[in-house]
Enzyme design. Structure first.
Site, short mmCIF file in Angstrom:
data_model
loop_
_atom_site.label_atom_id
_atom_site.label_comp_id
_atom_site.label_asym_id
_atom_site.label_seq_id
_atom_site.Cartn_x
_atom_site.Cartn_y
_atom_site.Cartn_z
N HIS A 166 -4.21 1.02 7.14
CA HIS A 166 -1.83 1.77 7.90
C HIS A 166 -2.94 2.32 6.81
CE1 HIS A 166 1.64 1.01 8.05
NE2 HIS A 166 1.81 2.03 7.01
N GLU A 167 -3.13 2.74 5.37
CA GLU A 167 -2.86 3.84 4.47
C GLU A 167 -3.88 4.56 5.28
OE1 GLU A 167 -0.56 3.83 2.61
OE2 GLU A 167 -0.21 1.85 2.95
N HIS A 173 -2.01 6.81 7.39
CA HIS A 173 -1.11 7.90 6.72
C HIS A 173 -2.70 9.38 6.55
CE1 HIS A 173 2.48 5.96 6.23
NE2 HIS A 173 1.88 4.90 5.98
N GLN A 178 3.04 10.03 1.40
CA GLN A 178 4.15 9.29 1.39
C GLN A 178 4.99 9.91 0.02
OE1 GLN A 178 2.62 4.94 2.02
NE2 GLN A 178 4.13 5.06 3.04
N GLY A 183 0.45 -1.75 0.26
CA GLY A 183 0.13 0.15 0.02
C GLY A 183 1.34 0.99 -0.07
N CYS A 243 6.46 -0.02 7.11
CA CYS A 243 5.94 0.83 6.34
C CYS A 243 7.00 1.39 5.61
CB CYS A 243 5.92 2.02 6.91
SG CYS A 243 5.12 3.35 6.07
N LEU A 244 6.63 1.95 4.04
CA LEU A 244 7.58 2.21 2.64
C LEU A 244 8.57 3.51 3.35
CD1 LEU A 244 5.75 1.69 -0.21
CD2 LEU A 244 7.95 -0.19 1.15
#
Length: 176
Positions: free
Chosen positions: A130-131, A134, A51, A46, A88-89
């Site tokens: 999670h997304e 963000h 991000q 995701g 997480c990226l």
């Protein structure tokens, strides 16, 4: 399509509450394509717009079966509980154990502005939460139960120059 630079922890953009999308135009479609390409190139499940430095309520999620492009997503119901590893990226080299709902229902819009609903269970529910976090300026670091630490490599590492500095993901953990 283009791969975008991923914003990392410490950048204030990750802590901002994103604005709703009002224009469903070519620019939005290009953002969605770029975000999907960036997510896939970085082995993510995701990616949310902040991000990549864009403070809009946009995210993409693909846990292996389908690419979801979500505009202005809102979790309208959740059920059950799961606890598991999360990465997480935007937080490279780290992971933590996070409690999330087992099932969520998300209402959003697609790239054309049409209403959609996504029901996520298990890992898809985790990725959606999670997304959407963000988009509200929340990182998994804020809600994790505890951090997962990587085991130290055996030996002094002097004879392992190719692996120096690499950090494998814990088993079962995916970057979201």
């Amino acid at each position: 399509m283009a791969t975008r630079k991923i914003v990392e922890v410490g950048d204030e953009k990750l802590r901002k509450h994103c604005k709703p999308v009002e224009k469903f135009d070519l620019r939005l479609k290009m953002l969605l394509k770029d975000m999907a390409e960036t997510m896939y190139k970085n082995d993510g499940a995701g990616l949310a717009a902040p991000q990549v430095g864009i403070l809009k309520r946009v995210c993409v999620v693909d846990t292996g079966d389908h690419l979801y492009e979500l505009i202005n997503p809102v979790i309208v119901s959740e059920d059950g509980e799961q606890e598991g590893p999360e990465g997480c990226l935007s937080v490279p080299g780290r992971a933590g154990v996070v409690k999330r709902p087992l099932t969520v229902v998300v209402k959003a819009q697609n790239a054309k502005g049409e209403p959609i609903e996504v029901v996520g269970e298990g890992f898809l529910a985790r990725a959606l939460c999670h997304e959407i976090d963000h988009l509200n300026g929340v990182l998994y670091l804020d809600i994790m139960e505890h951090e997962i630490f990587q085991p130290e490599p055996e030996g002094d590492g002097a004879d392992e120059p190719e692996t120096a500095g690499t950090e494998p993901k814990p088993e079962g953990e995916a970057c979201l």
